[in-house]
Write an enzyme that holds these catalytic residues in place. Sequence first.
Site, PDB file in Angstrom:
ATOM      1  N   ASP A 161       0.840  -1.202   0.000  1.00 39.60           N
ATOM      2  CA  ASP A 161       0.000   0.000   0.000  1.00 39.60           C
ATOM      3  C   ASP A 161       0.875   1.252   0.000  1.00 39.60           C
ATOM      4  OD1 ASP A 161       0.933  -0.496   2.581  1.00 39.60           O
ATOM      5  OD2 ASP A 161      -0.756   0.525   3.509  1.00 39.60           O
ATOM      6  N   HIS A 466       1.896  -8.496  -4.564  1.00 35.98           N
ATOM      7  CA  HIS A 466       0.849  -7.529  -4.180  1.00 35.98           C
ATOM      8  C   HIS A 466       1.568  -6.234  -3.804  1.00 35.98           C
ATOM      9  CE1 HIS A 466      -3.140  -6.384  -2.603  1.00 35.98           C
ATOM     10  NE2 HIS A 466      -2.466  -5.739  -1.661  1.00 35.98           N
ATOM     11  N   ASP A 508       1.406 -16.775  -6.783  1.00 34.96           N
ATOM     12  CA  ASP A 508       2.105 -15.618  -7.354  1.00 34.96           C
ATOM     13  C   ASP A 508       1.161 -14.789  -8.223  1.00 34.96           C
ATOM     14  OD1 ASP A 508       3.955 -13.798  -8.219  1.00 34.96           O
ATOM     15  OD2 ASP A 508       4.925 -15.163  -9.652  1.00 34.96           O
ATOM     16  N   GLU A 517       2.423 -10.427  -0.741  1.00 35.24           N
ATOM     17  CA  GLU A 517       2.698  -9.000  -0.574  1.00 35.24           C
ATOM     18  C   GLU A 517       4.184  -8.816  -0.273  1.00 35.24           C
ATOM     19  OE1 GLU A 517       0.018  -6.960   2.079  1.00 35.24           O
ATOM     20  OE2 GLU A 517       0.833  -4.981   1.602  1.00 35.24           O
TER      21      GLU A 517
END
Length: 540
Positions: A161, A466, A508, A517
């Site tokens: 993020d 991710h 993956d 992630e």
Amino acid sequence: MKKTLFILVFLNVCASGGQIAVNQLGYYPGQEKTAVVDAPYTGSFLIVDHQSGATVFEGIAGEISPSPFSGKVRTRLDFTSLESPGIYHIITEQGMESPAFRIGDSILAPLASAALEAFFLQRSTPGHPDTVVLVHASAASPDRPEGTIIPSSGGWYDAGDYNKYIVNASYTTGLILAGYEKYPRYAQNRQLLDQVMYNLQWSLTMQDPADGGVYHKLTTPEFEAFIKPGECKKPRYVVQKSITATLDFAASMAQAARIYKNIEDYAATAMVMEQAAEAAFSWALEHPEALYNQLRMNEQFSPAIHTGAYGDFSAGDEFFWASCELYLTTGKEIYLKKAMEYAPERFSAPTWGNVSGLGIFALLTHNKATGLMKEQLVAFCDSVVSLAGGAPFASSYGNSARDFYWGCLSESCCGNAISLLYGFSQTGNRDYLIQAYYNMDYLLGRNPLGYCYVTGMGTKSPQNPHHRLAHTDDIPGPLPGFLVGGPNPAKQDGCVYPSDLPDECYLDVVESYASNEIAINWNASLLHLAVALQELSPLL
Ligand code: CA
């Protein structure tokens, strides 16, 4: 005749392939070297020069072990006595072959460089300048009422993020700088200090100068979509000051002050950091109830915040780490007294939520650990090493379902190895040293899926982590040098995985935040361990 047959078989099977798992980066000449066949196997094997195909080693298959999780059976191939530098691969009589790997002196140096460079790639500016950050209602104070605009530039994005979290950021710099203090001769340490300072300077902006408390995080109310940083429009807030963030800040600032005061360019900043650390500790002493509880916060304040909570309802370990670092930096007895008050009852490998291990590491490095603390570390190391007996992949890691959870490759595989190396420094016990290398072997390919779990490294590594930054940069493939979370049978992301086996439950794809992630604390483990194993390799 037999040899001729072998060659014929070899020529026949080269194309058919088959899995032999190796550390895809390779092995130091003096290292215990093991490869693992993903099948029961009793024949011989060859190691050949990867370019010429010339045979350099011939061995016989070794220990055959069942998987703890399934009916699968694996076979170890030992080639420890092959020490000549080169690039090789393994082939068996039945045609299975391994990826190429090196034997050489600086095997993990490129990994350490990539893991360090990843922190540069993870910088939040210019994508998010954070010159306009709002004080959230939960963080309002007389000097900074709700809606006050403060600048809070710099720092690393936390993970996949775009937010920045003090708990994890402080833990990350703490674990990296622990490695710096333990291995001060590592060649790239000056670059390491520059990278870490970038985040520390952001962390300083997260302290309320009025009272020393530290905001828990800088965040949007909801996670951004998978869009480029420049397309993000959601407002960003600093939210509630918390005791865990404030103590982690105090610890990392005290540690950094001690280290950077010896670096000419940073000496003035180091003085600021030491004062900031003491002010933060004082705030924590006065606010023992200020645990971060996002649900409760959202009942009282708006907008509601739904990003990573880094919730942690035990701050005793944070008190311990901060007290240790402040004592070592200031020499003040009050901090030593606090450290002893909060000393852990047993050693545990550090994680963002349980940082007592970082306090132990600091005391060990400065020869201030008590006899009991050392005994607890040795007990931990002995228990880790005991898990390696009969292990299909030779490592202590990976033989229990408890080893596989969100972020396990960092917290358990790397964390245990890092802790083993502190144990090795104390005792000289070579079993600890060997098992630390074995965990890295696991991480870099000697595992059930044959994945090197670091992007851009080895021959089979994650392509679709991710990671918003990597996914939106218009360049195919991942950003290099990032460790992914790893197999996680809890599957919190709801993705459909090809396997339910604990050690194969990895996917993956970008959507798999539970197994794929990336995160700064995970890369801190990778970097610390890579530096340590490179520096200790002459002892092999
Ligand atoms: Ca804690």
